[in-house]
Scaffold this motif. Structure first.
Motif, PDB file in Angstrom:
ATOM      1  N   GLN A   1      -9.091 -14.868 -34.204  1.00 16.06           N
ATOM      2  CA  GLN A   1      -8.942 -14.945 -32.743  1.00 16.06           C
ATOM      3  C   GLN A   1     -10.231 -14.588 -32.006  1.00 16.06           C
ATOM      4  O   GLN A   1     -10.230 -13.771 -31.091  1.00 16.06           O
TER       5      GLN A   1
ATOM      6  N   SER B   1     -12.733 -24.459 -35.723  1.00 17.17           N
ATOM      7  CA  SER B   1     -11.714 -23.723 -34.991  1.00 17.17           C
ATOM      8  C   SER B   1     -10.492 -23.476 -35.846  1.00 17.17           C
ATOM      9  O   SER B   1     -10.060 -24.324 -36.615  1.00 17.17           O
TER      10      SER B   1
ATOM     11  N   MET C   1     -13.908 -29.321 -32.198  1.00 19.46           N
ATOM     12  CA  MET C   1     -13.597 -27.904 -32.365  1.00 19.46           C
ATOM     13  C   MET C   1     -14.488 -27.298 -33.450  1.00 19.46           C
ATOM     14  O   MET C   1     -14.026 -26.732 -34.433  1.00 19.46           O
TER      15      MET C   1
ATOM     16  N   THR D   1      -7.205 -35.677 -32.020  1.00 18.01           N
ATOM     17  CA  THR D   1      -7.628 -35.827 -30.636  1.00 18.01           C
ATOM     18  C   THR D   1      -6.687 -36.798 -29.948  1.00 18.01           C
ATOM     19  O   THR D   1      -6.059 -37.610 -30.617  1.00 18.01           O
TER      20      THR D   1
ATOM     21  N   ARG E   1      -6.586 -22.690 -35.425  1.00 12.51           N
ATOM     22  CA  ARG E   1      -5.580 -22.828 -34.368  1.00 12.51           C
ATOM     23  C   ARG E   1      -5.087 -21.470 -33.911  1.00 12.51           C
ATOM     24  O   ARG E   1      -4.792 -20.600 -34.716  1.00 12.51           O
ATOM     25  N   MET E   2      -5.008 -21.298 -32.609  1.00 14.67           N
ATOM     26  CA  MET E   2      -4.624 -20.028 -32.032  1.00 14.67           C
ATOM     27  C   MET E   2      -3.152 -19.741 -32.283  1.00 14.67           C
ATOM     28  O   MET E   2      -2.300 -20.592 -32.105  1.00 14.67           O
TER      29      MET E   2
ATOM     30  N   THR F   1     -16.902 -29.276 -28.639  1.00 13.49           N
ATOM     31  CA  THR F   1     -15.497 -28.992 -28.358  1.00 13.49           C
ATOM     32  C   THR F   1     -14.583 -30.121 -28.816  1.00 13.49           C
ATOM     33  O   THR F   1     -13.448 -29.874 -29.216  1.00 13.49           O
TER      34      THR F   1
ATOM     35  N   HIS G   1      -7.355 -33.476 -27.367  1.00  8.83           N
ATOM     36  CA  HIS G   1      -6.883 -32.105 -27.236  1.00  8.83           C
ATOM     37  C   HIS G   1      -7.742 -31.407 -26.182  1.00  8.83           C
ATOM     38  O   HIS G   1      -8.807 -31.885 -25.826  1.00  8.83           O
ATOM     39  N   ASP G   2      -7.256 -30.298 -25.706  1.00 10.03           N
ATOM     40  CA  ASP G   2      -8.002 -29.473 -24.755  1.00 10.03           C
ATOM     41  C   ASP G   2      -7.999 -28.028 -25.232  1.00 10.03           C
ATOM     42  O   ASP G   2      -7.999 -27.095 -24.430  1.00 10.03           O
ATOM     43  N   ASP G   3      -7.971 -27.842 -26.548  1.00 14.70           N
ATOM     44  CA  ASP G   3      -7.884 -26.506 -27.125  1.00 14.70           C
ATOM     45  C   ASP G   3      -9.225 -25.781 -27.057  1.00 14.70           C
ATOM     46  O   ASP G   3     -10.284 -26.400 -27.127  1.00 14.70           O
TER      47      ASP G   3
END
Length: 195
Positions: free
Chosen positions: A45, A158, A142, A26, A160-161, A139, A28-30
């Motif tokens: 995804q 989460s 994540m 952190t 990672r994208m 969030t 982050h804004d993911d």
């Protein structure tokens, strides 16, 4: 106060702490992007989106799940896309979904709206399913916690994208690479990092 409401559905006790942080750095804004099993295949995804009033799956992802588009249930309404554009859905499909891993999971049938393009995501999981599994979304970490089939609490963190051009739809694709003789870790382009 609501009247004529069915018997109260108790909300489970959910604890979130620094122990849930994992390897997230952190600030982050993911977005919260997870993996789930859909129609017995692990799909990457999947965007967790509390702003979406429906659950959505891309036609491309659906075809990779070996589902025939001719079996879709037609719909007569439009949806508002990202940026305010109008999207014409192809139809709906109901698929089995497993949220979480084998030890702590929730299995349910989800009615998805099918659309042609979903930008960088295969699936957008919206409020209908998130409410059904009693999801708690953090969030900052994540992380999504949810009520499992047996009543205990499970979690999904989460993933990672990946860049859009290297989007991998289904994890079982790794088995195909291994069968073709690829060994070791590879980057999204399929090359070993040391080459």
């Amino acid at each position: 106060m609501l009247t004529n409401q069915a018997e109260s559905d108790l909300f489970p006790k959910v604890i979130v702490s620094e122990l849930d942080r994992e390897k997230i750095r952190t600030p982050h804004d993911d977005p919260l992007v997870v993996e789930m099993k859909i129609a017995n295949l692990r799909v990457r995804q999947i965007l967790i989106d509390t702003g979406s009033s429906t659950d959505i799956i891309s036609a491309d992802c659906l075809s990779r799940l070996k589902f025939d588009e001719n079996d879709l249930v037609p719909v007569n309404h439009l949806i508002m896309g990202f940026g305010g554009g109008i999207i014409h859905p192809m139809g709906t499909v109901t698929l089995p979904v497993r949220v979480g891993d084998k030890e702590a999971s929730r299995t349910l049938f989800v009615k998805f709206l099918v659309v042609r393009d979903l930008t960088a995501y295969n699936v957008i999981l919206g409020r209908p399913t998130l409410n059904h599994i009693k999801a708690v979304i953090v969030t900052h970490l994540m992380l999504m916690k949810f009520e499992c089939d047996g009543g205990k609490i499970g979690s999904a963190d989460s993933k990672r994208m990946l860049p859009y051009h290297s989007k991998t739809f289904i994890l079982e694709r790794r088995k195909t690479r291994a069968a073709k003789g690829h060994r070791g870790r590879t980057n999204p382009e399929g090359r070993r990092p040391d080459k």
